[in-house]
Design a protein around this motif. Sequence first.
Motif, mmCIF file in Angstrom:
data_model
loop_
_atom_site.group_PDB
_atom_site.id
_atom_site.type_symbol
_atom_site.label_atom_id
_atom_site.label_comp_id
_atom_site.label_asym_id
_atom_site.label_seq_id
_atom_site.Cartn_x
_atom_site.Cartn_y
_atom_site.Cartn_z
ATOM 1 N N GLY A 80 0.799 -1.211 0.000
ATOM 2 C CA GLY A 80 0.000 0.000 0.000
ATOM 3 C C GLY A 80 0.833 1.262 0.000
ATOM 4 N N LEU A 81 0.500 2.174 0.903
ATOM 5 C CA LEU A 81 1.180 3.462 0.966
ATOM 6 C C LEU A 81 2.632 3.348 1.425
ATOM 7 C CD1 LEU A 81 -1.694 5.649 2.434
ATOM 8 C CD2 LEU A 81 -0.870 5.605 0.079
ATOM 9 N N GLY A 82 3.069 2.127 1.776
ATOM 10 C CA GLY A 82 4.483 1.913 2.065
ATOM 11 C C GLY A 82 5.363 2.229 0.874
ATOM 12 N N GLY A 83 4.757 2.269 -0.314
ATOM 13 C CA GLY A 83 5.509 2.648 -1.504
ATOM 14 C C GLY A 83 5.986 4.084 -1.472
ATOM 15 N N LEU A 84 5.447 4.879 -0.551
ATOM 16 C CA LEU A 84 5.860 6.280 -0.445
ATOM 17 C C LEU A 84 7.075 6.465 0.451
ATOM 18 C CD1 LEU A 84 2.316 7.894 -0.077
ATOM 19 C CD2 LEU A 84 3.683 7.636 -2.156
ATOM 20 N N LYS A 85 7.562 5.386 1.048
ATOM 21 C CA LYS A 85 8.740 5.482 1.915
ATOM 22 C C LYS A 85 9.968 5.907 1.107
ATOM 23 C CE LYS A 85 7.249 1.958 5.237
ATOM 24 N NZ LYS A 85 7.538 0.614 5.807
ATOM 25 N N PRO A 86 10.891 6.627 1.750
ATOM 26 C CA PRO A 86 12.112 7.067 1.047
ATOM 27 C C PRO A 86 12.867 5.878 0.443
ATOM 28 C CG PRO A 86 11.927 8.147 3.186
ATOM 29 C CD PRO A 86 10.851 7.103 3.154
ATOM 30 N N GLY A 87 13.273 6.023 -0.791
ATOM 31 C CA GLY A 87 14.080 5.001 -1.438
ATOM 32 C C GLY A 87 13.313 4.011 -2.285
ATOM 33 N N VAL A 88 12.005 3.913 -2.066
ATOM 34 C CA VAL A 88 11.232 2.923 -2.836
ATOM 35 C C VAL A 88 11.151 3.335 -4.297
ATOM 36 C CG1 VAL A 88 8.985 1.834 -3.142
ATOM 37 C CG2 VAL A 88 9.922 2.131 -0.837
ATOM 38 N N SER A 89 10.777 4.580 -4.562
ATOM 39 C CA SER A 89 10.660 5.040 -5.945
ATOM 40 C C SER A 89 11.976 4.922 -6.705
ATOM 41 C CB SER A 89 10.177 6.496 -5.983
ATOM 42 O OG SER A 89 8.885 6.617 -5.465
ATOM 43 N N HIS A 90 13.087 5.102 -5.983
ATOM 44 C CA HIS A 90 14.401 5.055 -6.625
ATOM 45 C C HIS A 90 14.653 3.703 -7.286
ATOM 46 C CE1 HIS A 90 18.583 6.033 -7.392
ATOM 47 N NE2 HIS A 90 18.948 4.897 -6.801
ATOM 48 N N LYS A 91 14.063 2.622 -6.753
ATOM 49 C CA LYS A 91 14.253 1.288 -7.332
ATOM 50 C C LYS A 91 13.730 1.220 -8.760
ATOM 51 C CE LYS A 91 14.450 -2.033 -3.530
ATOM 52 N NZ LYS A 91 15.570 -2.797 -4.101
ATOM 53 N N PHE A 92 12.786 2.077 -9.080
ATOM 54 C CA PHE A 92 12.149 2.001 -10.387
ATOM 55 C C PHE A 92 12.642 3.091 -11.336
ATOM 56 C CE2 PHE A 92 9.403 0.204 -7.147
ATOM 57 C CZ PHE A 92 9.128 -1.041 -7.681
ATOM 58 N N SER A 93 13.748 3.709 -11.001
ATOM 59 C CA SER A 93 14.331 4.729 -11.862
ATOM 60 C C SER A 93 15.181 4.075 -12.957
ATOM 61 C CB SER A 93 15.205 5.685 -11.037
ATOM 62 O OG SER A 93 14.440 6.345 -10.064
ATOM 63 N N GLY A 94 15.252 4.732 -14.100
ATOM 64 C CA GLY A 94 16.143 4.290 -15.164
ATOM 65 C C GLY A 94 15.552 3.288 -16.128
ATOM 66 N N PHE A 95 14.302 2.886 -15.924
ATOM 67 C CA PHE A 95 13.664 1.939 -16.844
ATOM 68 C C PHE A 95 12.907 2.693 -17.934
ATOM 69 C CE2 PHE A 95 13.896 -0.474 -12.827
ATOM 70 C CZ PHE A 95 14.559 -1.610 -13.274
ATOM 71 N N ASP A 96 12.818 2.082 -19.106
ATOM 72 C CA ASP A 96 12.015 2.678 -20.180
ATOM 73 C C ASP A 96 10.524 2.548 -19.878
ATOM 74 O OD1 ASP A 96 14.251 3.323 -21.867
ATOM 75 O OD2 ASP A 96 14.436 1.177 -22.264
ATOM 76 N N ARG B 194 -18.739 3.438 4.945
ATOM 77 C CA ARG B 194 -18.845 3.950 3.579
ATOM 78 C C ARG B 194 -17.916 5.142 3.367
ATOM 79 N NH1 ARG B 194 -24.442 3.261 4.597
ATOM 80 N NH2 ARG B 194 -24.755 5.527 4.664
ATOM 81 N N ALA B 195 -17.849 6.022 4.372
ATOM 82 C CA ALA B 195 -16.964 7.186 4.264
ATOM 83 C C ALA B 195 -15.504 6.760 4.179
ATOM 84 C CB ALA B 195 -17.185 8.108 5.465
ATOM 85 N N LYS B 196 -15.125 5.772 4.982
ATOM 86 C CA LYS B 196 -13.747 5.271 4.959
ATOM 87 C C LYS B 196 -13.413 4.664 3.606
ATOM 88 C CE LYS B 196 -10.681 2.073 7.439
ATOM 89 N NZ LYS B 196 -10.593 1.093 8.559
ATOM 90 N N ILE B 197 -14.350 3.901 3.051
ATOM 91 C CA ILE B 197 -14.137 3.282 1.747
ATOM 92 C C ILE B 197 -14.006 4.340 0.659
ATOM 93 C CG2 ILE B 197 -15.312 1.937 -0.051
ATOM 94 C CD1 ILE B 197 -16.325 0.111 2.226
ATOM 95 N N ARG B 198 -14.856 5.365 0.700
ATOM 96 C CA ARG B 198 -14.764 6.435 -0.301
ATOM 97 C C ARG B 198 -13.401 7.112 -0.254
ATOM 98 N NH1 ARG B 198 -20.148 7.601 1.172
ATOM 99 N NH2 ARG B 198 -19.456 9.289 2.558
ATOM 100 N N ALA B 199 -12.917 7.364 0.954
ATOM 101 C CA ALA B 199 -11.606 8.015 1.092
ATOM 102 C C ALA B 199 -10.494 7.111 0.564
ATOM 103 C CB ALA B 199 -11.367 8.360 2.562
ATOM 104 N N LYS B 200 -10.564 5.828 0.908
ATOM 105 C CA LYS B 200 -9.535 4.879 0.471
ATOM 106 C C LYS B 200 -9.435 4.833 -1.048
ATOM 107 C CE LYS B 200 -8.534 -0.091 0.356
ATOM 108 N NZ LYS B 200 -8.933 -1.438 0.850
ATOM 109 N N TYR B 201 -10.586 4.712 -1.714
ATOM 110 C CA TYR B 201 -10.534 4.552 -3.166
ATOM 111 C C TYR B 201 -10.321 5.876 -3.892
ATOM 112 C CZ TYR B 201 -11.653 -0.239 -2.183
ATOM 113 O OH TYR B 201 -11.598 -1.533 -1.712
ATOM 114 N N ALA B 202 -10.610 6.993 -3.230
ATOM 115 C CA ALA B 202 -10.246 8.283 -3.808
ATOM 116 C C ALA B 202 -8.728 8.421 -3.868
ATOM 117 C CB ALA B 202 -10.854 9.419 -2.983
ATOM 118 N N VAL B 203 -8.049 7.979 -2.801
ATOM 119 C CA VAL B 203 -6.583 8.004 -2.788
ATOM 120 C C VAL B 203 -6.036 7.058 -3.858
ATOM 121 C CG1 VAL B 203 -4.532 7.423 -1.435
ATOM 122 C CG2 VAL B 203 -6.417 8.684 -0.371
ATOM 123 N N GLN B 204 -6.585 5.846 -3.924
ATOM 124 C CA GLN B 204 -6.114 4.896 -4.942
ATOM 125 C C GLN B 204 -6.262 5.477 -6.341
ATOM 126 O OE1 GLN B 204 -7.486 0.902 -4.907
ATOM 127 N NE2 GLN B 204 -6.578 0.417 -2.923
#
Length: 363
Positions: A53-69, A112-122
């Motif tokens: 999930g949002l663990g992908g926002l941790k520092p260094g995660v995005s860097h793993k996917f740099s440099g690919f076409d 329902r409110a929690k679900i709406r918020a979750k999928y709005a973020v997704q």
Amino acid sequence: VAASFILELREIAEYACDCEFSVFASSEVDANLRSTGFDARSVAHYEVFDVHGLGGLKPGVSHKFSGFDVVFTVFGPMYAWRRLPGQVVGFAQPWIIYPDNEINHSLPWWSRAKIRAKYAVQWAFFRRAERLVVELQHVKNRLVALKGYPADAIDVVSNCVSSVFFDETRWMPIPGMPKNDGSIVRLGFVSRDYPHKNIAFLHEIAKALGRKSSIDFRFVLTLTDSEWQSHSQEFRNVMVNVGPITIAQCPTFYSQVDAVVFPSLLECFSATPLEAMMMGRPLFASDRGFVRDCCGEHAIYFDPLDPEVAADCILKWFSDMTSDDRYQRVEGALRHVRSLPKAVDRARAYVDIALGWAGARGN
């Protein structure tokens, strides 16, 4: 789907000779691959990498996917602070395109409110993809009509049966599977216990079957321990839980049940109906468009909100139909599945999208 796609990369190496694949697989996907005898050396770079999930926002995660076409996420969203170039993402989140669904109506307002918020973020992260890949046309139509996503940036690649189903030497046993001694009829469902899977409905079917017949029907499930324990003792008395299974155990599961019941209320696509038919098992399924789109006339449909009707469908098969009628129905379903694209065709389609998008971006 991820494990099946990665397995096929070995088979399309020559076809995709212009590609160098790097695979980042979760521990769960890796376990599925290892269960089939997968050799990680078949791809240029293979790494087991867990991010939830949002663990992908941790520092260094995005860097793993740099440099690919191209960065292809089998099922997204891909969580990253910055937009990754060449991002192609698989979309299979029915709550986003069908927000006004039956499960949502049954929940309290705070849920329902929690679900709406979750999928709005997704959806905010899905929108950052340069292309989306979906499994059926109805998903593309809803993304265009409801979410305004450009139609020319959505590819439809149908789901299919994994190649493991065609190679019995790769099938693995399932400890705890009830034996076929003729004393019970085993009705299987491969699924986690998500609300839209409608698993509690199986208990209602079981009670209806108990009132209508002396046959001992037993549902066989693949839940985690916590999911299993969350259900009542009454529910568990008429069920058997073998725990989560791997891709190599799926054919074994279907071969050792007498029929498959698929009561889901909401999907983009599920491979379960196709897998059941591929293994020659009668399929009792929700009368919903996402099932009819892939199964046509070859499933036995019921209203997933009416357990009496579902029970009658099951009893008719096991009590009233002749063996010849059952054989003809199962054979027709098997021919239908075999006429569909194979796992290698799906893998080639994914690679074509990646190559096409890389070319469009000048790489």
